[in-house]
Write a protein that holds these residues in place. Structure first.
Motif, PDB file in Angstrom:
ATOM      1  N   GLY A   1      -6.557   7.638  -2.034  1.00  0.00           N
ATOM      2  CA  GLY A   1      -6.931   6.695  -0.965  1.00  0.00           C
ATOM      3  C   GLY A   1      -5.704   6.652   0.695  1.00  0.00           C
ATOM      4  N   PHE A   2      -5.908   5.431   1.178  1.00  0.00           N
ATOM      5  CA  PHE A   2      -4.623   5.583   2.247  1.00  0.00           C
ATOM      6  C   PHE A   2      -3.900   6.649   2.409  1.00  0.00           C
ATOM      7  CE2 PHE A   2      -6.892   1.231   2.782  1.00  0.00           C
ATOM      8  CZ  PHE A   2      -8.043   1.360   3.857  1.00  0.00           C
ATOM      9  N   ALA A   3      -4.248   7.917   3.379  1.00  0.00           N
ATOM     10  CA  ALA A   3      -3.209   9.008   3.527  1.00  0.00           C
ATOM     11  C   ALA A   3      -2.841   8.672   5.327  1.00  0.00           C
ATOM     12  CB  ALA A   3      -2.944  10.031   2.765  1.00  0.00           C
TER      13      ALA A   3
ATOM     14  N   LEU B   1       0.413  -1.307  -0.036  1.00  0.00           N
ATOM     15  CA  LEU B   1       0.008   0.058  -0.438  1.00  0.00           C
ATOM     16  C   LEU B   1       0.733   1.118   0.053  1.00  0.00           C
ATOM     17  CD1 LEU B   1      -3.117  -0.565   2.370  1.00  0.00           C
ATOM     18  CD2 LEU B   1      -2.894  -1.573  -0.298  1.00  0.00           C
ATOM     19  N   ASN B   2       1.714   1.271  -0.916  1.00  0.00           N
ATOM     20  CA  ASN B   2       2.998   2.059  -0.911  1.00  0.00           C
ATOM     21  C   ASN B   2       3.600   2.799   0.332  1.00  0.00           C
ATOM     22  OD1 ASN B   2       1.948   2.463  -4.006  1.00  0.00           O
ATOM     23  ND2 ASN B   2       0.678   3.800  -3.319  1.00  0.00           N
TER      24      ASN B   2
ATOM     25  N   GLY C   1       2.656   8.447   5.110  1.00  0.00           N
ATOM     26  CA  GLY C   1       0.976   9.242   4.451  1.00  0.00           C
ATOM     27  C   GLY C   1       0.546  10.924   4.751  1.00  0.00           C
TER      28      GLY C   1
ATOM     29  N   ALA D   1       0.329   4.241   2.725  1.00  0.00           N
ATOM     30  CA  ALA D   1      -0.135   3.927   4.463  1.00  0.00           C
ATOM     31  C   ALA D   1       0.902   3.822   5.348  1.00  0.00           C
ATOM     32  CB  ALA D   1      -0.621   2.241   4.092  1.00  0.00           C
TER      33      ALA D   1
ATOM     34  N   ALA E   1     -10.250   8.292  -0.236  1.00  0.00           N
ATOM     35  CA  ALA E   1      -9.350   8.753   0.869  1.00  0.00           C
ATOM     36  C   ALA E   1      -9.302   8.693   1.185  1.00  0.00           C
ATOM     37  CB  ALA E   1      -8.584   9.988   0.413  1.00  0.00           C
ATOM     38  N   LYS E   2      -8.628   7.858   2.570  1.00  0.00           N
ATOM     39  CA  LYS E   2      -8.888   8.053   3.964  1.00  0.00           C
ATOM     40  C   LYS E   2      -7.819   8.360   4.934  1.00  0.00           C
ATOM     41  CE  LYS E   2     -12.116   5.029   5.410  1.00  0.00           C
ATOM     42  NZ  LYS E   2     -12.974   4.717   4.163  1.00  0.00           N
TER      43      LYS E   2
ATOM     44  N   LYS F   1      -6.334   2.322  -4.273  1.00  0.00           N
ATOM     45  CA  LYS F   1      -6.391   2.082  -3.384  1.00  0.00           C
ATOM     46  C   LYS F   1      -5.533   2.955  -1.385  1.00  0.00           C
ATOM     47  CE  LYS F   1      -6.714  -1.782   0.371  1.00  0.00           C
ATOM     48  NZ  LYS F   1      -6.664  -3.299   0.381  1.00  0.00           N
ATOM     49  N   SER F   2      -4.391   3.596  -2.589  1.00  0.00           N
ATOM     50  CA  SER F   2      -3.409   4.250  -1.298  1.00  0.00           C
ATOM     51  C   SER F   2      -2.490   5.023  -2.183  1.00  0.00           C
ATOM     52  CB  SER F   2      -2.902   2.559  -1.015  1.00  0.00           C
ATOM     53  OG  SER F   2      -1.883   3.888   0.008  1.00  0.00           O
TER      54      SER F   2
END
Ligand code: CAA
Length: 260
Positions: A106-108, A25-26, A112, A64, A128-129, A60-61
């Motif tokens: 996405g996920f931060a 997830l990066n 992130g 993360a 995004a979250k 998705k991300s």
């Protein structure tokens, strides 16, 4: 330098950095942060680049966080050294001469969210979250989160996010001022590039000096900040772009800026 975990492209003066570790997830491991730092230094020195976009690969991300697997075996000395690499890299991003836009896809989370806060402008996709989960892992935020997040959203929301280790969605991030805009995922990059183009068509030196004055002034009293503005405002009158911009207005034509 060949990058393993980062993609880079540039078109019409707009550079795009994509954090590319989709299987994790990066998440940012040492290698990825080092690559990011190397690339940021090169872009900062490239006068052809007017605006920088940072995003994550996949849908998705964004990022993360820092790599928890890598961090899990670190002792205090190693942990601190890892934090320092991230802090220095994000400070370099914050101080790049060019405006930097985070396209948050996405996920931060953790590192992130911290990476996005080191950018000048944040746009997010609807999925995004955001969050700072660190205290749930037994650590504090370590890539600038205790400092930049409260400066972006205010200390009340910043402390709530950090103390709870909770997550907020894109709409809540918009409501508290963490992001400037929320768009459907499929429109994110087009919307960000439209913003980047709007910035890139202005006088580059004036844009960069505006950024420098804001960044330098924001952490000091207003009188000191105004002194920075005084310096950069005067400097602009020594540029060809000031002659061109004002000449074009007077002659009722479109200005063409050269960055000189
Ligand atoms: N570090 C390392 N690997 C990570 C990661 C991270 N931060 N986040 C996700 N991954 C990996 C997962 O381990 C998993 O790998 P495997 O397939 O090999 O098991 C893969 O990415 C997919 O993740 P999930 O299966 O967990 O996906 P999910 O959709 O169920 O959950 C998530 C997504 C909610 C983002 C969840 O992955 C998660 O909570 N990740 C950790 C987020 C986090 O705590 N970030 C803060 C890190 S600390 C930090 O950043 C410190 C600092 O300030 C510098």
């Amino acid at each position: 330098m060949d990058y393993k975990n980062i993609l880079y492209s540039a078109e019409n003066g707009i550079a795009t950095i994509t954090i590319n570790r989709p299987k994790a997830l990066n998440a940012l491991n040492t290698e990825t942060v080092s690559e990011l730092r190397d690339l940021v230094g090169k872009i900062a020195a490239d006068s052809e680049i007017k605006v920088v976009v940072i995003t994550g690969s996949g849908s998705k991300s964004f990022v993360a966080g820092a790599d928890i697997v890598e961090m899990s075996t670190k002792n205090a000395v190693e942990g601190r050294a890892f934090g320092k690499i991230g802090q220095d890299t994000f400070t370099e991003i914050e101080n790049m001469p060019q405006p930097v836009i985070a396209a948050i896809n996405g996920f931060a989370l953790g590192g992130g969210c911290e990476l996005s806060c080191a950018c000048d402008i944040r746009y997010a996709s609807e999925n995004a979250k955001f969050g700072q989960p660190e205290v749930g892992l037994g650590i504090t935020p370590g890539f600038g989160g205790t400092q930049r997040l409260p400066r972006v959203v205010g200390r009340g929301y910043g402390k709530e996010l950090i103390f709870t280790a909770g997550m907020i969605d894109a709409q809540e991030a918009y409501r508290i001022g963490l992001v400037n805009k929320v768009v459907p995922q499929e429109e994110l990059m087009d919307t960000v590039y439209a913003l980047a183009k709007k910035i890139a068509k202005n006088a580059p030196i004036a844009v960069q000096l505006s950024k420098a004055a804001i960044n330098r002034g924001i952490n000091c009293d207003v009188i000191t900040g105004i002194a920075y503005e005084d310096e950069v405002f005067g400097l602009c009158f020594a540029t060809e772009d000031q002659k061109e911009g004002m000449g074009a207005f007077v002659e009722k034509r479109k200005a063409t800026f050269t960055g000189k």
